[in-house]
Design a protein around this motif. Structure first.
Motif: not given
Length: 413
Positions: A281-294, A320-327
């Motif tokens: 699940e750390e993939c989510l946090d990495l994507l958030v970081a990359l998407n924020s400009g780092v 988590g369940e609140n993370v969707t494929h659409a996002f």
């Protein structure tokens, strides 16, 4: 052999009396071994001590037993050995480029346990019934993985993946035939332009080495933060902070996950973020970081560049369940810029098989990709795709059209 045992006992006694630590006083211990072997040879001339045989071989065996990892040390020192594993005490295997082979080394159960305990001594990691798995780094950078019963049927299963870094730059990978000069020039430019790069491949395909070589192209002025399960990356950059995970303690607390490291790294003012390998699940946090400009890089297991993108869309759902494929799907499309796939050919050589760009477009649930370099006729050649963010290349002073359509001499592979 009796003589070897006598010499080893004398060496251990001197090491204890001088309060030497084999992990940090290797040179002093080597001198003690040489002195004891020489003394033994002199004493045998006037006493009935057993024959020592080859003094050089004896000194090596005793040193490995006292300051090294015993019978396994010769495989750790052999540059041709890439991995060592023990299925049971009498079955010790090594992997070379040609493939795995069963060695003549035979250990006892006690020896396996003592070797593992010695390997874990400097790592601060533990292995017991409540924590039957362990990942740790050896002093030379090799990665240790151990599983004990009753997870295994009867014996301790030990894997040592050696840190065999045969290249430190993209130019050296070209010299080894891992990729062409044109592909290396593009990847060097992509790193300089701050594109987010994903390195994909199978086990022992060379992902860490390729990631290390890509990181070597990062401009020296940038601050780099790395996050790994176990330290494997070795970056020769002036401003680097390296972090690794930590298992829970005996009370079950104190664990530091890779996901936590990625989150903490964003508080450390990184100009570039590198995650050694994305697995969960750390993939989510990495994507958030990359998407924020780092800008960042990471590696993951996948059989192709396209499968790597699909996996990047799946792993965040574990958060988590609140993370969707659409996002997740559009986030991956906008966060990953280039995917490099590396594999091993039939001769065991590590080669880059394809490089694709991710333009950021999504059709339904499918992320569009553009082939930048593909393998044709056994060679990595330029395809007709175009990488994303050409403006970043321009801002860095790179003529992207000239780079891609008038590439430098291909060299050989």
């Amino acid at each position: 052999m009796l003589a070897v045992g006598i010499v080893e006992d004398e060496v251990r006694e001197q090491v204890r009396s001088r309060a030497l630590d084999p992990a940090v006083d290797a040179a002093a211990i080597r001198r003690i071994v040489d002195d004891v072997v020489a003394s033994y040879s002199q004493r045998r001339l006037t006493t009935s001590l057993p024959d020592l045989g080859d003094a050089t071989a004896t000194a090596r065996e005793v040193y490995d037993a006292v300051a090294g990892f015993g019978p396994l040390q010769r495989y750790l020192d052999d540059p041709g050995v890439e991995e060592i594993w023990i299925n049971e005490p009498g079955r010790v295997f090594v992997a070379r480029r040609a493939g795995p082979e069963l060695t003549t080394t035979v250990l006892a159960d006690r020896e396996v346990r003592e070797l593992v305990e010695r390997m874990l001594k400097t790592s601060g990691r533990r292995l017991d019934l409540s924590a039957p798995f362990v990942d740790a780094s050896l002093p030379d950078g090799s990665r240790l993985h151990v599983v004990i019963p009753d997870v295994t049927r009867r014996h301790w299963a030990v894997n040592i993946r050696k840190f065999v870094l045969s290249a430190y730059s993209l130019d050296e990978l070209v010299a080894l035939g891992t990729l062409t000069r044109a592909a290396a020039a593009f990847l060097d430019a992509a790193v300089a332009a701050g594109l987010n790069i994903l390195v994909a491949g199978g086990t022992q395909a060379g992902k860490t080495t390729l990631l290390n070589c890509l990181a070597a192209a990062i401009p020296a002025r940038e601050r780099v933060v790395t996050c790994e399960e176990v330290f494997e990356l070795r970056l020769s950059l002036p401003d680097v902070v390296a972090m690794q995970t930590r298992p829970p303690n005996l009370e079950g607390t104190g664990e530091i996950t890779l996901r936590r490291l990625v989150k903490e790294s964003l508080r450390m003012r990184p100009d570039r973020l590198i995650v050694g390998e994305v697995r969960q699940e750390e993939c989510l946090d990495l994507l958030v970081a990359l998407n924020s400009g780092v800008p960042g890089m990471c590696s993951l297991h996948a059989n192709s560049a396209r499968e790597a993108i699909t996996k990047m869309c799946t792993l965040p759902l574990l958060a988590g369940e609140n993370v969707t494929h659409a996002f997740v799907v559009p986030t991956v499309a906008n966060s990953v810029d280039v995917v490099v796939h590396i594999a091993r050919d039939g001769q065991g050589r590590r080669i880059v098989s394809e490089i694709v760009g991710v333009p950021g477009r999504v059709e339904g649930d499918v992320i569009e990709v553009a082939d930048l370099f593909v393998t044709r006729g056994g060679r990595l050649v330029r395809a007709d795709g175009w990488p994303p963010h050409p403006e970043r290349f321009v801002a860095t002073g790179i003529d992207l059209a000239r780079l891609l359509f008038s590439p430098p001499d291909e060299g050989s592979r």
